[in-house]
Design an enzyme around this catalytic site. Structure first.
Site, PDB file in Angstrom:
ATOM      1  N   GLY A 295       7.691  10.866   6.959  1.00  0.00           N
ATOM      2  CA  GLY A 295       6.458  10.916   6.941  1.00  0.00           C
ATOM      3  C   GLY A 295       5.626   9.531   7.240  1.00  0.00           C
ATOM      4  O   GLY A 295       6.090   8.802   8.245  1.00  0.00           O
ATOM      5  N   MET A 297       2.604   6.559   5.318  1.00  0.00           N
ATOM      6  CA  MET A 297       1.919   6.133   3.936  1.00  0.00           C
ATOM      7  C   MET A 297       0.800   5.040   4.271  1.00  0.00           C
ATOM      8  O   MET A 297       1.145   4.278   5.247  1.00  0.00           O
ATOM      9  CB  MET A 297       3.057   5.294   2.974  1.00  0.00           C
ATOM     10  CG  MET A 297       2.489   4.751   1.817  1.00  0.00           C
ATOM     11  SD  MET A 297       1.827   6.155   0.957  1.00  0.00           S
ATOM     12  CE  MET A 297       0.376   4.934   0.107  1.00  0.00           C
ATOM     13  N   GLU A 298      -0.314   5.343   3.810  1.00  0.00           N
ATOM     14  CA  GLU A 298      -1.732   4.744   4.150  1.00  0.00           C
ATOM     15  C   GLU A 298      -1.700   3.517   3.861  1.00  0.00           C
ATOM     16  O   GLU A 298      -2.917   3.116   3.592  1.00  0.00           O
ATOM     17  CB  GLU A 298      -2.621   5.626   3.770  1.00  0.00           C
ATOM     18  CG  GLU A 298      -2.998   5.905   2.236  1.00  0.00           C
ATOM     19  CD  GLU A 298      -2.242   7.071   1.664  1.00  0.00           C
ATOM     20  OE1 GLU A 298      -1.263   7.434   2.113  1.00  0.00           O
ATOM     21  OE2 GLU A 298      -2.651   7.364   0.524  1.00  0.00           O
ATOM     22  N   ASN A 299      -0.820   2.564   3.452  1.00  0.00           N
ATOM     23  CA  ASN A 299      -1.199   1.204   2.760  1.00  0.00           C
ATOM     24  C   ASN A 299      -2.143   0.721   3.520  1.00  0.00           C
ATOM     25  O   ASN A 299      -2.504   0.775   4.783  1.00  0.00           O
ATOM     26  CB  ASN A 299       0.208   0.403   3.331  1.00  0.00           C
ATOM     27  CG  ASN A 299       1.498   1.087   2.910  1.00  0.00           C
ATOM     28  OD1 ASN A 299       1.586   1.487   1.834  1.00  0.00           O
ATOM     29  ND2 ASN A 299       2.250   1.242   4.043  1.00  0.00           N
ATOM     30  N   HIS A 331      -4.992  11.548   9.731  1.00  0.00           N
ATOM     31  CA  HIS A 331      -4.820  11.675   8.102  1.00  0.00           C
ATOM     32  C   HIS A 331      -4.840  10.241   7.538  1.00  0.00           C
ATOM     33  O   HIS A 331      -5.505   9.799   6.766  1.00  0.00           O
ATOM     34  CB  HIS A 331      -3.685  12.533   8.069  1.00  0.00           C
ATOM     35  CG  HIS A 331      -3.532  12.537   6.602  1.00  0.00           C
ATOM     36  ND1 HIS A 331      -3.548  13.728   5.989  1.00  0.00           N
ATOM     37  CD2 HIS A 331      -3.027  11.851   5.572  1.00  0.00           C
ATOM     38  CE1 HIS A 331      -2.982  13.704   4.641  1.00  0.00           C
ATOM     39  NE2 HIS A 331      -2.749  12.496   4.610  1.00  0.00           N
ATOM     40  N   GLU A 332      -4.002   9.405   8.165  1.00  0.00           N
ATOM     41  CA  GLU A 332      -3.632   8.143   7.606  1.00  0.00           C
ATOM     42  C   GLU A 332      -4.934   7.252   7.739  1.00  0.00           C
ATOM     43  O   GLU A 332      -5.235   6.571   6.646  1.00  0.00           O
ATOM     44  CB  GLU A 332      -2.480   7.302   8.010  1.00  0.00           C
ATOM     45  CG  GLU A 332      -1.165   8.100   7.785  1.00  0.00           C
ATOM     46  CD  GLU A 332      -0.868   8.654   6.304  1.00  0.00           C
ATOM     47  OE1 GLU A 332      -1.263   7.995   5.422  1.00  0.00           O
ATOM     48  OE2 GLU A 332      -0.092   9.784   6.336  1.00  0.00           O
ATOM     49  N   HIS A 335      -7.664   8.028   5.000  1.00  0.00           N
ATOM     50  CA  HIS A 335      -7.450   7.240   4.087  1.00  0.00           C
ATOM     51  C   HIS A 335      -7.782   5.860   3.584  1.00  0.00           C
ATOM     52  O   HIS A 335      -8.070   5.601   2.526  1.00  0.00           O
ATOM     53  CB  HIS A 335      -5.955   7.381   3.525  1.00  0.00           C
ATOM     54  CG  HIS A 335      -5.278   8.635   3.047  1.00  0.00           C
ATOM     55  ND1 HIS A 335      -5.475   9.168   2.011  1.00  0.00           N
ATOM     56  CD2 HIS A 335      -4.027   9.177   3.464  1.00  0.00           C
ATOM     57  CE1 HIS A 335      -4.829  10.318   1.760  1.00  0.00           C
ATOM     58  NE2 HIS A 335      -4.138  10.426   2.635  1.00  0.00           N
TER      59      HIS A 335
HETATM   60 ZN   LIG Z   1      -1.992  11.473   2.875  1.00  0.00          ZN
END
Ligand SMILES: [Zn+2]
Length: 875
Positions: A295, A297-299, A331-332, A335
């Site tokens: 997937g 990750m929105e770091n 999506h990311e 965030h």
């Molecule tokens: Zn998310």
């Protein structure tokens, strides 16, 4: 975060369901009363950390100074640490000089504590720590990825911290409400480039081919968004609204970066406008790593993606990949505001982060690519989660989270997809403009801080003047959803509509009598719709005219099922092909759900399905294919399976014939997608022509890969894999090993796992024991093979339990065995999984087993009910 996991990490699901106490109305965010394990009397203000990874040795050393503030006199400082050794600890400050502290590590609690001889007075202090830790094989905290580039073995390091793994790299106050600034320095080989939240401030050469990279300071942020990536990477950039956007990859991926770079520019501009606050950092890196991590990750400022969730090669990737990567990107990036700039106070509000980002992604996709019809695609997600949410083992969107395992388990379909579906229904009720006005006010008020759902409802309520809190709490604190029963009668030219609600369940009726405030649109086919709020068990509405066929929820934005009286149903069914897309899809999906729940006979559904033979939309076909595949899977091993397959072939074959086997110049991308989709399903259902086409095209592909267009590549490889002989299997294996990127590798991998020949399935299962198999792929391979070879997979998994569990990521372990029986309709498998897990696993595994067994028993009952219905309808 997007985790694309075949094994649902839902250990806490049943625990939620057993919590019968009705959740109290939630309070707005306040730091002092936010849940968590760490005392709130000491807070971090600024971390300055220096990491010295030994990339070859899979370990690191670190030093760190944390400026802390003591808010209330205390004799204890407590923070988080996991899998770290603390080599030294010192505390300094006015009046105390420099104290040497003794670290007390609590392994189970994942905490690091210092007990002080004398109480610390309120004020600021500095905590100096030296520590060592590991670079992990699985994607938790700091991890490594082995990969090949131009035939050479390479290695990079990256991080993923959510929800509770920052503590594996930095001793830290690792709960989302403890926001602080982070300043990172890292020593890496001098042929590496390194990425974090902020741009690089300083780079200094060191001895022995090393360099020291210092990043700028970050804004106040939660620890789960801390990021570090370093490796031999390439970066392409563009400027948008004053922000430098970078797409970062390992070498040789240049052809796949143009699309994500342009998409990132578009999305940044769109979100700057939507949220009303410009993106708050000077740069944004979008980093694609070649596997080892599922997937995205929105770091903050440096989003990490598994390659196939970001990269798209217009010459080689199917349209599906273009849509998928755009959606994950959207999506990311959502965030970066919703989640990063404003963060949920505690993991019980995770749905707010994830549901919102998923909802926002669909909205942004609709804005830029209306031709993709993202809202039709999203209905498939909603159908999937409604099927989970209709069981006794479901849980409310918002559920108590008491420990790290539950926080990790909260990243499930209910959190993401029900959260998204609820927000879409709410936006439709409030109106787009008022909803956005509320979001902008919420962002402005809570930026660089945390919130609960109550803060969002307050902002939306103020912007819209509608009772948001009252409506929302029904949907976020209750499990499940309603079935809306519709009855209408026409008298003296007026239409009387009676709407009733009860909880929709697939297994057994709910014990509690639950009701919802249901925002609902009522309209007529191609006529106007108006919104009402259905409260209570039943409501009657009168319309001035009886003209036109009645439609409940014409835009299909509602998270509920609709059951029409027979006359109303037939009025819609007979004009099914001419209904608007969303109405047509909802009618089909609701009818199918009524069959599953035993409220409608299969022949009624099949009569409806027959009207969809010339259907133009891939999303509607997707629904139809999935319904018929479900019946076919339930009939596995029975003569009725051939009947339902024949029904499907007769329905889909004419459409494929009309489309033709080859792409036509100027055809729509929907037609191209449909061709691949129908061909794949027909081959799977045993259509001999489709199988022959797939095999012949695969043979040509081996000679000349460019002979197969991207729109047919999935069909060709999957069909070759499903009907493979040993030689074809070998060819697929060779291609998988030599794949240029993860998208390609995964495609060949999927083909290998779908082989029907049990001898080939045995070879695929053996791969699970190889240390060459990345740990994140183990659950995919196992559940992939079990689809066709359940008993064989089970026997293998039981015989190799320890080796299997050791070769995969920790987080999915409890669910691995349960995933093997996930498609079974044989009650023997329900008992088998429960007995096995009780004997061999702890409570979390038993919870997974009970969930899986519940699914098996539901399917067994559906099978028993549908077998005679298939015969009656199709014999
Ligand atoms: Zn998310």
């Amino acid at each position: 975060m997007m985790r694309d996991m075949p094994v649902a990490r839902t250990a806490a699901a049943v625990a939620f369901a057993l919590t019968t106490a009705v959740a109290q109305a939630e309070a707005p965010y306040a730091f002092a009363t936010t849940q968590g394990k760490l005392p709130k009397d000491v807070v971090p203000l600024q971390y300055s950390a220096h990491l010295m990874p030994d990339v070859a040795g899979n370990s690191f050393r670190g030093t760190q100074t944390v400026e802390i503030e003591v808010l209330k006199t205390t004799s204890t400082i407590m923070l988080n640490a996991d899998n770290l050794d603390i080599d030294s600890a010192k505390l300094s400050g006015k009046d105390i000089g420099k104290l040497t502290l003794t670290p007390i590590l609590d392994k189970a609690g994942q905490t690091l504590r210092f007990d002080l001889a004398r109480p610390l007075a309120p004020g600021k202090y500095a905590l100096d720590l030296a520590f060592t830790g590991q670079i992990n094989r699985e994607a938790r905290g700091l991890f490594y990825v082995n990969y090949k580039a131009a035939g050479a073995d390479k290695k990079l390091i990256a991080t993923t911290m959510a929800p509770t793994d920052a503590r594996r790299m930095l001793p830290s106050w690792d709960e989302p409400a403890f926001r602080a600034r982070f300043k990172l320095t890292v020593d890496v080989p001098d042929n590496f480039t390194a990425y974090s939240t902020t741009p690089i401030e300083k780079r200094e050469p060191l001895a022995k081919g090393m360099q020291r990279v210092t990043f700028g300071n970050t804004p106040k942020m939660p620890s789960y968004l801390v990021v570090l990536v370093a490796g031999e990477m390439e970066r392409v950039t563009a400027k948008q609204d004053g922000v430098e956007i970078g797409v970062v990859t390992t070498e040789g991926k240049g052809a796949s970066t143009a699309f994500p770079l342009q998409a990132s520019r578009d999305l940044l501009r769109y979100y700057n406008h939507y949220f009303g606050i410009p993106y708050p950092l000077p740069k944004l890196d979008q980093i694609a790593i070649p596997g080892g991590f599922n997937g995205a990750m929105e770091n903050w400022g440096a989003v990490v993606y598994n390659e196939p969730t970001l990269l798209y090669d217009p010459k080689k990737s199917p349209e599906r990949v273009k849509k998928f990567t755009f959606n994950i990107n959207a999506h990311e990036l959502a965030h970066q505001w919703f989640g990063n700039l404003v963060t949920m106070a505690w993991w019980d509000n995770l749905w707010l982060n994830e549901g919102f980002a998923s909802w926002m992604a669909a909205k942004a996709t609709q804005h830029f690519h209306p031709e993709w019809r993202p809202y039709l695609d999203d209905i498939a997600e909603r159908e999937y989660v409604m099927n989970l949410d209709a069981r006794k083992t479901t849980h409310p969107i918002q559920a108590p989270i008491d420990n790290e395992e539950q926080a990790a388990a909260a990243f499930d379909a209910i959190t993401y997809s029900k959260g998204q579906a609820f927000l879409r229904m709410l936006e439709a009720y409030l109106g787009e403009d008022d909803f956005r006005k509320g979001i902008r006010a919420y962002m402005a008020k809570h930026q660089y801080s945390n919130t609960t759902s109550a803060d969002l409802w307050a902002a939306l309520e103020k912007a819209s003047g509608k009772p948001v809190e009252k409506v929302a709490s029904d949907w976020t604190t209750q499990p499940g959803f309603p079935l809306i029963t519709v009855e209408q009668a026409c008298a003296e030219g007026k239409r009387r509509i009676t709407l009733s609600q009860e909880q929709y369940r697939l297994d057994e009726p709910a014990v509690e009598k639950r009701l919802w405030n249901v925002p609902l649109q009522i309209g007529t086919v191609n006529g106007k719709a108006w919104t009402t709020l259905l409260s209570g068990a039943s409501t009657t509405i009168t319309q001035a005219s009886c003209e036109g066929a009645l439609v409940i929820d014409p835009y299909s934005v509602g998270y509920f099922r609709v059951h029409y009286d027979p006359a109303s149903f037939h009025a819609l069914a007979e004009q099914a092909p001419r209904l608007p897309d969303s109405t047509r899809l909802r009618l089909l999906a609701d009818s199918w759900s009524l069959v599953l729940a035993g409220r409608m006979q299969l022949d009624g559904y099949l009569d409806l399905a027959r009207r969809y033979g010339n259907e133009p939309r891939p999303a509607v076909w997707e629904a139809l294919l999935s319904h018929l595949r479900t019946v076919s899977t339930l009939m596995r091993g029975e003569p009725e399976q051939a009947m339902i397959r024949r029904f499907f072939i007769n329905l889909a074959r004419p459409k494929l014939t009309a489309l033709g086997w080859d792409e036509k110049p100027g055809e729509s991308s929907e037609d191209a997608q449909l061709r691949g989709m129908l061909a794949t399903s027909l081959a799977r259902a045993g259509d001999l022509d489709a199988i022959a086409q797939g095999k012949a095209r695969f043979a040509r592909y081996l000679e000349d890969p460019s002979s197969v267009p991207p729109s047919l590549i999935d069909f060709v490889t999957l069909t070759a894999g499903r009907y493979a002989d040993a030689a074809t299997y070998d060819a697929l294996s060779t291609r998988a090993a030599a794949a240029h990127n993860s998208e390609e590798r995964n495609r060949f991998g999927r083909a290998l796992t779908s082989a029907e020949d049990p001898k080939l399935a045995a070879r695929t299962l053996q791969m699970l024991l190889s240390p060459q198999t990345p740990p994140d792929l183990v659950p995919y391979i196992l559940s992939g093979v079990s689809t066709e070879h359940l008993d064989q997979t089970w026997t293998f998994a039981v015989a190799n339990r320890d080796a299997l569990l050791n070769n995969m990521e920790a987080l999915g372990r409890h669910a691995l065995f349960a995933s093997i029986v996930a498609g079974s309709a044989n009650p023997v498998h329900a008992d088998m999984i429960e007995t096995y897990m009780r004997k061999n696993f702890g409570p979390d595994g038993v919870v997974e087993a009970e969930r899986a067994a519940n699914g098996v028993r539901i399917r067994a009952a559906q099978k028993a009910r549908l077998l005679p219905q298939v015969r009656a309808a199709l014999q």
